[in-house]
Motif scaffolding. Sequence first.
Motif, short mmCIF file in Angstrom:
data_model
loop_
_atom_site.label_atom_id
_atom_site.label_comp_id
_atom_site.label_asym_id
_atom_site.label_seq_id
_atom_site.Cartn_x
_atom_site.Cartn_y
_atom_site.Cartn_z
N VAL A 5 -11.45 14.76 8.73
CA VAL A 5 -12.34 14.72 7.57
C VAL A 5 -11.55 15.00 6.29
O VAL A 5 -11.84 14.45 5.24
CB VAL A 5 -13.50 15.73 7.73
N ILE A 6 -10.55 15.85 6.39
CA ILE A 6 -9.76 16.21 5.21
C ILE A 6 -8.58 15.27 5.02
O ILE A 6 -8.33 14.79 3.91
CB ILE A 6 -9.28 17.67 5.31
N SER A 7 -7.86 14.98 6.09
CA SER A 7 -6.62 14.20 5.95
C SER A 7 -6.86 12.70 5.74
O SER A 7 -6.13 12.06 5.00
CB SER A 7 -5.72 14.41 7.15
N ALA A 8 -7.89 12.15 6.37
CA ALA A 8 -8.13 10.71 6.25
C ALA A 8 -8.39 10.28 4.80
O ALA A 8 -7.75 9.34 4.32
CB ALA A 8 -9.27 10.27 7.16
N LEU A 10 -7.51 11.84 2.06
CA LEU A 10 -6.29 12.08 1.27
C LEU A 10 -5.28 10.97 1.49
O LEU A 10 -4.69 10.45 0.54
CB LEU A 10 -5.68 13.43 1.64
N VAL A 11 -5.07 10.60 2.73
CA VAL A 11 -4.11 9.53 3.04
C VAL A 11 -4.60 8.20 2.48
O VAL A 11 -3.84 7.46 1.85
CB VAL A 11 -3.88 9.44 4.56
N GLU A 12 -5.88 7.90 2.67
CA GLU A 12 -6.41 6.61 2.21
C GLU A 12 -6.35 6.48 0.69
O GLU A 12 -5.88 5.48 0.16
CB GLU A 12 -7.85 6.45 2.69
N GLU A 13 -6.79 7.50 -0.03
CA GLU A 13 -6.80 7.42 -1.49
C GLU A 13 -5.38 7.44 -2.06
O GLU A 13 -5.10 6.75 -3.05
CB GLU A 13 -7.63 8.57 -2.08
N THR A 14 -4.48 8.19 -1.43
CA THR A 14 -3.09 8.19 -1.87
C THR A 14 -2.46 6.83 -1.65
O THR A 14 -1.71 6.33 -2.50
CB THR A 14 -2.29 9.27 -1.12
N THR A 15 -2.77 6.20 -0.53
CA THR A 15 -2.23 4.87 -0.24
C THR A 15 -2.76 3.84 -1.24
O THR A 15 -2.02 2.98 -1.70
CB THR A 15 -2.58 4.45 1.20
N LYS A 16 -4.05 3.92 -1.56
CA LYS A 16 -4.62 3.00 -2.56
C LYS A 16 -3.92 3.16 -3.89
O LYS A 16 -3.55 2.18 -4.54
CB LYS A 16 -6.11 3.27 -2.75
N GLY A 17 -3.73 4.41 -4.33
CA GLY A 17 -3.04 4.67 -5.60
C GLY A 17 -1.61 4.20 -5.59
O GLY A 17 -1.13 3.61 -6.56
N ALA A 18 -0.91 4.42 -4.47
CA ALA A 18 0.48 3.98 -4.35
C ALA A 18 0.57 2.46 -4.40
O ALA A 18 1.47 1.89 -5.04
CB ALA A 18 1.09 4.51 -3.07
N PHE A 19 -0.39 1.80 -3.74
CA PHE A 19 -0.40 0.33 -3.75
C PHE A 19 -0.59 -0.19 -5.17
O PHE A 19 0.09 -1.12 -5.60
CB PHE A 19 -1.50 -0.19 -2.82
N LEU A 20 -1.51 0.42 -5.92
CA LEU A 20 -1.73 0.00 -7.31
C LEU A 20 -0.50 0.27 -8.17
O LEU A 20 -0.15 -0.54 -9.04
CB LEU A 20 -2.95 0.71 -7.90
#
Length: 90
Positions: A5-8, A10-20
């Motif tokens: 619930v906590i890590s998913a 964080l990983v998903e939003e960080t990946t979206k930001g990194a992709f952008l």
Amino acid sequence: MLTAVISAPLVEETTKGAFLLVMWLLMRREFNGLTDGIVYAGIVAAGFAFTENIQYFAGRGHAAGGRRVQAGPSSCEGWSLPSSTRCSPA
């Protein structure tokens, strides 16, 4: 479970930001303003949501003992339907 619930997110939003960020670094000429960034962010988010939904439906099929899980308007999964509408069994 709490870890997921906590890590998913964080990983998903960080990946979206990194992709952008990578898109912005590689395609600076394509970013003409704030609206372009918002549109690209929406496309990235839609892609993540699409992938997540496909994984969810595929997981439901596997959990059902390998039976085919119907994913569409008639199965009522992921669709907003009036309460009087009956769902067909998957």
